[in-house]
Design an enzyme around this catalytic site. Structure first.
Site, mmCIF file in Angstrom:
data_model
loop_
_atom_site.group_PDB
_atom_site.id
_atom_site.type_symbol
_atom_site.label_atom_id
_atom_site.label_comp_id
_atom_site.label_asym_id
_atom_site.label_seq_id
_atom_site.Cartn_x
_atom_site.Cartn_y
_atom_site.Cartn_z
ATOM 1 N N ARG A 1 0.929 -1.603 7.313
ATOM 2 C CA ARG A 1 1.237 -0.302 6.714
ATOM 3 C C ARG A 1 2.208 0.524 7.563
ATOM 4 O O ARG A 1 2.717 1.541 7.107
ATOM 5 C CB ARG A 1 -0.051 0.504 6.463
ATOM 6 C CG ARG A 1 -0.949 -0.100 5.389
ATOM 7 C CD ARG A 1 -1.855 0.943 4.750
ATOM 8 N NE ARG A 1 -1.090 1.927 3.994
ATOM 9 C CZ ARG A 1 -1.624 2.999 3.415
ATOM 10 N NH1 ARG A 1 -2.908 3.227 3.499
ATOM 11 N NH2 ARG A 1 -0.875 3.846 2.744
ATOM 12 N N ARG B 1 -10.009 5.055 10.929
ATOM 13 C CA ARG B 1 -8.554 4.867 10.873
ATOM 14 C C ARG B 1 -7.896 5.762 11.916
ATOM 15 O O ARG B 1 -7.322 5.275 12.870
ATOM 16 C CB ARG B 1 -8.053 5.200 9.481
ATOM 17 C CG ARG B 1 -8.563 4.238 8.430
ATOM 18 C CD ARG B 1 -8.152 2.814 8.791
ATOM 19 N NE ARG B 1 -8.279 1.925 7.692
ATOM 20 C CZ ARG B 1 -7.469 1.872 6.642
ATOM 21 N NH1 ARG B 1 -6.443 2.653 6.538
ATOM 22 N NH2 ARG B 1 -7.669 1.016 5.689
ATOM 23 N N ASP C 1 0.810 -1.224 0.000
ATOM 24 C CA ASP C 1 0.000 0.000 0.000
ATOM 25 C C ASP C 1 0.842 1.272 0.000
ATOM 26 O O ASP C 1 0.311 2.373 0.128
ATOM 27 C CB ASP C 1 -0.942 0.018 1.212
ATOM 28 C CG ASP C 1 -2.281 -0.666 0.922
ATOM 29 O OD1 ASP C 1 -2.604 -0.842 -0.273
ATOM 30 O OD2 ASP C 1 -2.992 -1.022 1.879
ATOM 31 N N HIS D 1 -11.795 6.985 5.337
ATOM 32 C CA HIS D 1 -10.849 8.108 5.382
ATOM 33 C C HIS D 1 -11.615 9.359 4.942
ATOM 34 O O HIS D 1 -12.453 9.290 4.041
ATOM 35 C CB HIS D 1 -9.709 7.903 4.367
ATOM 36 C CG HIS D 1 -8.484 7.234 4.907
ATOM 37 N ND1 HIS D 1 -7.613 6.560 4.091
ATOM 38 C CD2 HIS D 1 -7.954 7.178 6.169
ATOM 39 C CE1 HIS D 1 -6.596 6.093 4.823
ATOM 40 N NE2 HIS D 1 -6.794 6.456 6.080
ATOM 41 N N CYS E 1 -5.590 9.633 -2.942
ATOM 42 C CA CYS E 1 -4.747 8.760 -2.127
ATOM 43 C C CYS E 1 -3.385 8.508 -2.755
ATOM 44 O O CYS E 1 -2.437 8.161 -2.063
ATOM 45 C CB CYS E 1 -5.420 7.407 -1.943
ATOM 46 S SG CYS E 1 -7.149 7.492 -1.533
#
Ligand code: ARG
Length: 274
Positions: A92, A142, A62, A174, A268
């Site tokens: 991540r 998140r 990611d 998000h 993103c």
């Protein structure tokens, strides 16, 4: 010159379910992902941005989502700075040090937060308003409320206002999946993603609010990016078209199907450096 940072999708994949889009996602077409990523880069270049690249790291599937591992800001006394994230998913977390090293090597000040048990996922949840007067700060899925509070305390000292916005729908995990700053005072939102309190805060702070419906939001229109009078977006839907006409922004469409399987699109994939 405005600069924007990208990470090539060399090791990009969907391996673990981190958000609802990743559930039952079709396999990623790696070649198509690379072509789409290049198309997104070209769009930013076309509207006048200088492209920067960070080396991808094997095993960090990611890392292509450069918008998450740090928050980028600038302050009269501190100069350009980054706030390293604390990513919720262990897979991540190693991305952060690679990004921090990239910024450190380029003279950015690193402002560390003492997170404890809290999380904060960079510009996935922290969006500068278009006139840079405040930062919208999403939390709930998140980033945690506590993570946003710790961030706010440090921004307070720098005189940067933070507006917390609680998220209410796990599909919009998000903030950059449900709010896009368009122009000073103007935002594009999917209202169903926010609590009533958050909606009131958005209304209080904005002059013009454009709403999209659930279907449009699920097609990632709020993950489009306003850049130099253009709006780079994966889709041009009716509500978005209306908003862009009103704000005199030029739509620029790019396909991002492979990244949508991972729950991300244009916003993103890029990280603004100024
Ligand atoms: N698969 C990634 C994750 O779930 C997608 C991140 C998308 N980035 C964003 N800024 N919304 O963490």
């Amino acid at each position: 010159m405005n600069r924007v940072l990208f990470c090539p999708p060399t090791y990009f994949d969907v391996l673990e379910v981190k958000n609802p889009f990743m559930q039952n996602a079709a396999p990623v077409d790696k070649n198509l992902a690379m072509r789409q990523w290049e198309e997104v880069r070209r769009a930013f270049s076309r509207v006048g941005f200088t492209l920067e690249t960070i080396e991808p790291v094997p095993g960090l599937e990611d890392m292509v989502f450069s918008n998450n591992p740090v928050f980028v800001g600038v302050h009269a006394d501190v100069g350009p700075f980054v706030v390293p994230s604390r990513m919720r998913h262990p897979s991540r977390q190693p991305e952060v040090s690679h990004y921090v090293a990239w910024f450190r090597a380029r003279g950015y000040r690193v402002v560390e937060l003492d997170y404890g048990e809290e999380y904060l996922e960079g510009h996935g949840d922290l969006l500068w308003d278009a006139n840079f007067t405040h930062v919208w700060a999403g939390h709930g899925f998140r980033s945690t409320r506590g993570g946003v509070q710790k961030f706010t305390a440090v921004m307070d000292e720098m005189g940067i206002e933070v507006v917390p916005l609680e998220l209410a729908d796990p599909r919009f995990y998000h903030l950059d999946t449900c709010l896009a700053p368009l122009a000073p005072g103007a935002v594009l939102i999917y209202p169903g993603a926010f609590t009533d309190t958050a909606l009131r805060a958005i209304r209080r702070k904005s002059l013009r609010i454009y709403e999209v419906n659930l279907d449009e939001a699920l097609r990632f229109v709020c993950n489009g990016v306003s850049a130099n009078r253009s709006f780079i977006t994966p889709q041009l839907t009716p509500s978005l078209k209306f908003a862009l006409l009103n704000e005199r922004l030029e739509p620029l469409c790019v396909a991002t199907s492979e990244f949508e399987k991972s729950g991300g699109s244009v916003c993103c994939l890029k990280l603004f450096l100024e």
